[in-house]
Enzyme design. Structure first.
Site, PDB file in Angstrom:
ATOM      1  N   GLU A 221      10.443  -2.873   3.060  1.00 24.57           N
ATOM      2  CA  GLU A 221      10.897  -2.028   1.945  1.00 24.57           C
ATOM      3  C   GLU A 221      11.219  -2.870   0.701  1.00 24.57           C
ATOM      4  O   GLU A 221      12.245  -2.665   0.040  1.00 24.57           O
ATOM      5  CB  GLU A 221      12.135  -1.208   2.344  1.00 24.57           C
ATOM      6  CG  GLU A 221      11.975  -0.368   3.601  1.00 24.57           C
ATOM      7  CD  GLU A 221      11.158   0.914   3.416  1.00 24.57           C
ATOM      8  OE1 GLU A 221      10.463   1.059   2.368  1.00 24.57           O
ATOM      9  OE2 GLU A 221      11.193   1.758   4.322  1.00 24.57           O
TER      10      GLU A 221
ATOM     11  N   CYS B 149      -6.417   9.905   3.788  1.00 22.28           N
ATOM     12  CA  CYS B 149      -6.009  11.095   3.028  1.00 22.28           C
ATOM     13  C   CYS B 149      -5.949  12.296   3.966  1.00 22.28           C
ATOM     14  O   CYS B 149      -6.945  12.611   4.629  1.00 22.28           O
ATOM     15  CB  CYS B 149      -6.993  11.352   1.896  1.00 22.28           C
ATOM     16  SG  CYS B 149      -6.636  12.882   1.001  1.00 22.28           S
TER      17      CYS B 149
ATOM     18  N   GLY C 118       0.850  -1.192   0.000  1.00 25.64           N
ATOM     19  CA  GLY C 118       0.000   0.000   0.000  1.00 25.64           C
ATOM     20  C   GLY C 118       0.884   1.239   0.000  1.00 25.64           C
ATOM     21  O   GLY C 118       2.097   1.140  -0.201  1.00 25.64           O
ATOM     22  N   SER C 119       0.285   2.386   0.267  1.00 25.98           N
ATOM     23  CA  SER C 119       1.021   3.653   0.232  1.00 25.98           C
ATOM     24  C   SER C 119       1.844   3.846   1.506  1.00 25.98           C
ATOM     25  O   SER C 119       1.757   3.040   2.443  1.00 25.98           O
ATOM     26  CB  SER C 119       0.027   4.812   0.109  1.00 25.98           C
ATOM     27  OG  SER C 119      -0.738   4.890   1.303  1.00 25.98           O
TER      28      SER C 119
ATOM     29  N   CYS D 272      -7.254  13.642  -4.392  1.00 24.39           N
ATOM     30  CA  CYS D 272      -6.345  14.679  -3.884  1.00 24.39           C
ATOM     31  C   CYS D 272      -4.897  14.468  -4.326  1.00 24.39           C
ATOM     32  O   CYS D 272      -4.072  15.373  -4.201  1.00 24.39           O
ATOM     33  CB  CYS D 272      -6.425  14.740  -2.366  1.00 24.39           C
ATOM     34  SG  CYS D 272      -8.096  15.081  -1.764  1.00 24.39           S
TER      35      CYS D 272
ATOM     36  N   CYS E  38      -8.630  15.138   2.615  1.00 23.41           N
ATOM     37  CA  CYS E  38     -10.094  15.026   2.695  1.00 23.41           C
ATOM     38  C   CYS E  38     -10.600  13.911   3.607  1.00 23.41           C
ATOM     39  O   CYS E  38     -11.795  13.832   3.859  1.00 23.41           O
ATOM     40  CB  CYS E  38     -10.675  14.848   1.291  1.00 23.41           C
ATOM     41  SG  CYS E  38     -10.472  13.181   0.650  1.00 23.41           S
TER      42      CYS E  38
ATOM     43  N   CYS F  79      -5.720  10.399  -1.182  1.00 27.37           N
ATOM     44  CA  CYS F  79      -6.648   9.577  -1.965  1.00 27.37           C
ATOM     45  C   CYS F  79      -6.472   9.881  -3.453  1.00 27.37           C
ATOM     46  O   CYS F  79      -5.729  10.788  -3.826  1.00 27.37           O
ATOM     47  CB  CYS F  79      -8.086   9.848  -1.543  1.00 27.37           C
ATOM     48  SG  CYS F  79      -8.675  11.455  -2.124  1.00 27.37           S
TER      49      CYS F  79
END
Ligand code: ADP
Ligand code: ZN
Length: 194
Positions: free
Chosen positions: A92, A148, A18-19, A183, A151, A180
């Site tokens: 990582e 996010c 994921g992020s 954005c 938002c 998100c």
């Protein structure tokens, strides 16, 4: 392989992706700690991408920590895994070379439970190799999302806040944030500051 084991075991690959700030390291540490509590032999690795970051532990953004070994590439990782190790944790994953999926496969075939955490996308939203190749061969995939900061929606992107076209730019605080799809602005980081 003619390795003789007293208890037969079967390996597999788990990927947590994921992020940034989505909880990948927390989830990796949680799974590895449980294995340690169950007295399984656990070895934990992360890539040495920059000699200044030679700390021998994985640290999450929420300050969870677990001891780890630094390796320079996937070959070294493969060589450092002991025969009697049950669980191999890798953080990582996106900073490893293209040999990482092959190394994970080899370890799983030797009966190890292999757990890899890593970014699925780079700062432009492009798949971050070798994570896509690893996702293709993994038995289990966990997709983590952040929140996010603009938002409050689920955040799937890592927003770079400083101008740089380097794919690998190891982040200090304030260089990245979770956003998100609405954005996220990949061009923000490409704008040169005057
Ligand atoms: P990752 O390994 O995916 O970068 P970490 O496991 O290191 O993530 O850190 C996750 C932690 O980051 C969260 O538990 C929370 O304390 C913190 N955090 C900071 N910013 C955010 C955000 N925008 N959304 C969710 N968690 C965040
Ligand atoms: Zn948003």
């Amino acid at each position: 392989m003619d390795e003789v084991r007293s208890t037969p075991s079967h390996g597999w690959i788990e990927v947590i992706t994921g992020s940034m700030f989505s909880g990948k390291s927390e989830e990796l540490i949680r799974r590895l700690r449980r294995a340690q509590i169950a007295r399984q032999k656990v070895q934990i690795f992360k890539p040495l991408i920059d000699d200044r970051f030679g700390e021998d532990q994985i640290v999450s953004h929420s300050d969870m920590r677990i001891a780890s070994q630094n390796v320079r590439n996937s070959d070294e990782l493969l060589r450092r895994v002991d025969d009697d190790t049950d669980v191999v944790g890798i953080d990582e994953g996106q900073f490893f070379d293209a040999g990482l999926p092959g190394a994970c496969n080899a370890l799983a075939n030797r009966g190890k439970r292999v757990i890899v955490a890593g970014l699925d996308q780079d700062y432009l939203g492009r798949p971050f190799e070798p994570m896509p190749q690893l996702l293709a061969i993994a038995e289990y995939i966990t997709k983590t999302l952040a929140i996010c900061v603009v938002c409050g929606d689920p955040a799937n992107h890592t927003q770079r806040l400083v101008a740089s076209s380097d794919r690998v730019l190891v982040g200090a605080t304030g260089m990245y944030e979770a956003r998100c799809r609405h954005c996220f602005d990949p061009h923000l980081a490409a704008v040169e500051k005057v």
